[in-house]
Design an enzyme around this catalytic site. Structure first.
Site, PDB file in Angstrom:
ATOM      1  N   PHE A 131       0.860  -1.176   0.000  1.00 45.79           N
ATOM      2  CA  PHE A 131       0.000   0.000   0.000  1.00 45.79           C
ATOM      3  C   PHE A 131       0.906   1.239   0.000  1.00 45.79           C
ATOM      4  CE2 PHE A 131      -2.950   3.010   2.085  1.00 45.79           C
ATOM      5  CZ  PHE A 131      -4.105   2.760   1.371  1.00 45.79           C
ATOM      6  N   ASP A 212       1.951  -4.810   8.807  1.00 49.93           N
ATOM      7  CA  ASP A 212       0.784  -3.946   8.668  1.00 49.93           C
ATOM      8  C   ASP A 212      -0.412  -4.863   8.436  1.00 49.93           C
ATOM      9  OD1 ASP A 212      -1.340  -2.392   7.807  1.00 49.93           O
ATOM     10  OD2 ASP A 212      -0.033  -0.899   6.879  1.00 49.93           O
ATOM     11  N   TYR A 237     -11.156   0.732  10.799  1.00 53.58           N
ATOM     12  CA  TYR A 237     -12.327   1.144   9.995  1.00 53.58           C
ATOM     13  C   TYR A 237     -12.606   0.227   8.818  1.00 53.58           C
ATOM     14  CZ  TYR A 237      -8.582   3.609   7.432  1.00 53.58           C
ATOM     15  OH  TYR A 237      -7.431   3.929   6.779  1.00 53.58           O
ATOM     16  N   LYS A 238     -11.747  -0.793   8.636  1.00 56.70           N
ATOM     17  CA  LYS A 238     -12.015  -1.759   7.563  1.00 56.70           C
ATOM     18  C   LYS A 238     -12.859  -2.890   8.152  1.00 56.70           C
ATOM     19  CE  LYS A 238      -8.071  -0.182   4.928  1.00 56.70           C
ATOM     20  NZ  LYS A 238      -6.616  -0.211   4.834  1.00 56.70           N
ATOM     21  N   ARG A 390     -12.250  -5.488  -6.310  1.00 61.10           N
ATOM     22  CA  ARG A 390     -12.185  -6.233  -5.048  1.00 61.10           C
ATOM     23  C   ARG A 390     -13.596  -6.489  -4.552  1.00 61.10           C
ATOM     24  NH1 ARG A 390      -7.999  -3.201  -1.074  1.00 61.10           N
ATOM     25  NH2 ARG A 390      -9.706  -1.691  -1.122  1.00 61.10           N
TER      26      ARG A 390
HETATM   27  C1  LIG Z   1      -6.008   1.077   4.855  1.00 56.54           C
HETATM   28  C2  LIG Z   1      -4.544   1.012   4.930  1.00 56.54           C
HETATM   29  C3  LIG Z   1      -3.810   2.094   5.417  1.00 56.54           C
HETATM   30  C4  LIG Z   1      -4.539   3.360   5.800  1.00 56.54           C
HETATM   31  O1  LIG Z   1      -3.767   4.220   6.508  1.00 56.54           O
HETATM   32  P1  LIG Z   1      -4.406   5.446   7.293  1.00 56.54           P
HETATM   33  O2  LIG Z   1      -3.233   6.020   7.925  1.00 56.54           O
HETATM   34  O3  LIG Z   1      -5.439   4.893   8.221  1.00 56.54           O
HETATM   35  O4  LIG Z   1      -5.051   6.342   6.284  1.00 56.54           O
HETATM   36  C5  LIG Z   1      -2.421   1.957   5.507  1.00 56.54           C
HETATM   37  N1  LIG Z   1      -1.800   0.828   5.128  1.00 56.54           N
HETATM   38  C6  LIG Z   1      -2.491  -0.227   4.639  1.00 56.54           C
HETATM   39  C7  LIG Z   1      -1.776  -1.471   4.215  1.00 56.54           C
HETATM   40  C8  LIG Z   1      -3.874  -0.157   4.522  1.00 56.54           C
HETATM   41  O5  LIG Z   1      -4.558  -1.191   4.039  1.00 56.54           O
END
Ligand SMILES: *Cc1c(COP(=O)(O)O)cnc(C)c1O
Length: 429
Positions: A131, A212, A237-238, A390
């Site tokens: 990501f 992560d 939040y996911k 997805r």
């Molecule tokens: C959703 C997600 C994020 C989101 O980061 P925020 O700091 O909450 O905006 C970061 N890394 C990964 C791998 C994600 O899936």
């Protein structure tokens, strides 16, 4: 029963009738008239989370500042309290999890703390399918530590553009590697990595390792303590349904308690002395030390409500249903001929359960348009460039019948050609 029956609508309804988790669906607000398959990006609001937020508002309304110590539970120790509850979900000692910050901020905090480059060991290993936020964080941490992000960041390439073999990651753990930071589940293809194996490999080679877990916590069980990972971060939040931008979480292995956090703030001070307001740092003796700022009460309240559902359902049952639903989705797509001409869909997610997270990547050369066509039919997927749709059946709220209907839509969208009239300029999902 003949095989083709498994493709029928009535078979989908039978699966729902047999589903022990089916009752949890009514605990959620499903956007009216929609089939919501995007809970891996933004989980839905539950009644439990809503009433927890309303309770928090009521205590703010009625208690004002006294809520810090007198609300139930007190706001002052909410990060610790939620950390303890979340520890079960991730297989960790209660004091090693803290609810604080946000994913990227927590990642900066962890990498800042655990990346200690030396002359001969200064590389960080991550992946080319990470990501982007994680890569930006690693690049800037390398710069902050006086390094060169081109030279010191090793992004393990993918052979097929979807997945990264664990052997390739391990091969990249050379003796100049100080830290390994990996996603538990790759956000595009949904590949789940073997965190225990990768942790052993990193430690055998003298590197620290963190994960992560934004795309795995709430979708599947973890065993951070047993796997002996050094640290982990994730968002709520996911799959955890705590609401847009809700407070995140982190895990620090208890062997590292007492280390100095890279980014200190008063919220990480030992709780019993925080209000001494001393200028000399004395961190909490547990993961709480890595907090920086005051906990955001309303999103923490939503998480508190949401966690109650996970505690009731149990993460093993959730994982069991999630795998059954993603198996079902894959088999419907394949058995309906959607991977053949003229349909042209491809499944980009590993079939092996131990390599699969909570969502399925359905690939198509026209994925951006097809994702829009699904939305026009009130089916909510998300699109990740260049070619991935997805689809995330959420064990707590998605029915088998919805999965069946989504697959019919994938077929009809190609048959009617309705996606062809959709432009792709400026598309944001
Ligand atoms: C959703 C997600 C994020 C989101 O980061 P925020 O700091 O909450 O905006 C970061 N890394 C990964 C791998 C994600 O899936």
């Amino acid at each position: 029963m003949p095989d083709h029956d498994h493709l029928s609508e009535s078979h989908a309804c039978l699966l729902d009738a047999d589903d022990p988790l089916a009752g949890f669906r009514e605990r959620f607000y499903i956007p009216p008239g929609t089939i919501y398959l995007d809970g891996n990006s933004l989980g839905l609001l539950s009644y439990d989370a809503e009433s927890a937020v309303l309770r928090a508002l009521a205590s703010w309304k009625e208690q004002g500042i006294n809520g810090w110590l007198e609300a139930d539970p007190p706001w002052f120790t909410l990060g610790e309290e939620l950390g303890r509850r979340m520890a079960t979900l991730v297989g960790a000692t209660p004091e090693s999890v803290i609810v604080t910050g946000t994913t990227t901020v927590n990642l900066h905090q962890m990498v800042g703390t655990f990346y200690e480059p030396t002359e001969n060991r200064r590389k960080i290993v991550a992946t080319s399918l990470d990501f982007p936020s994680d890569v930006y964080a690693l690049q800037s941490q390398i710069r902050l530590h006086g390094g060169d992000s081109e030279r010191d960041l090793v992004l393990v390439p993918s052979r097929d553009g979807r997945t990264i073999p664990e052997d390739d990651i391990i091969a990249a753990m050379a003796d100049d590697v100080a830290l390994v930071l990996l996603p538990s589940v790759l956000y595009r293809s949904g590949q789940l990595v073997d965190m225990a194996r990768l942790t052993r490999a990193a430690h055998d080679r003298g590197a620290l390792i963190g994960f992560d877990c934004a795309h795995s916590v709430g979708a599947l069980p973890h065993a951070f303590d047993d796997w002996d990972v050094d640290f982990a971060v994730w968002c709520t939040y996911k799959y955890l349904n705590a609401g847009p931008g809700a407070v995140g979480a982190l895990y620090v292995n208890q062997r590292h308690f007492g280390r100095e956090p890279a980014l200190a703030g008063w919220w990480g001070y030992r709780k019993d002395r925080q209000f001494d307001m001393a200028h000399h740092w004395e961190g909490a003796a547990n993961a709480g030390a890595w907090q920086i700022s005051t906990i955001p009460l309303l999103s923490a309240a939503a998480l508190m409500g949401s966690l109650a559902i996970f505690e009731e359902a149990g993460i093993d049952a959730i994982r069991g249903k999630s795998l059954a639903q993603t198996d079902y989705l894959i088999s419907l797509i394949e058995a309906s001929g959607l991977c053949d001409e003229p349909y042209g869909y491809r499944i980009g997610t590993p079939r092996d359960h131990v390599m699969r997270g909570g969502h399925i990547a359905v690939e198509h050369d026209q994925a951006a348009r097809i994702a829009q066509a699904l939305k026009a039919r009130d089916i909510v997927p998300d699109f990740r460039p260049p070619d991935v749709i997805r689809l995330a059946p959420i064990a707590l709220s998605t029915t088998y019948h919805e999965i069946w209907r989504a697959v019919q839509a994938l077929r009809e969208i190609i048959e009617t050609g309705e996606y062809l009239s959709i432009g792709t300029a400026g598309m944001v999902t």
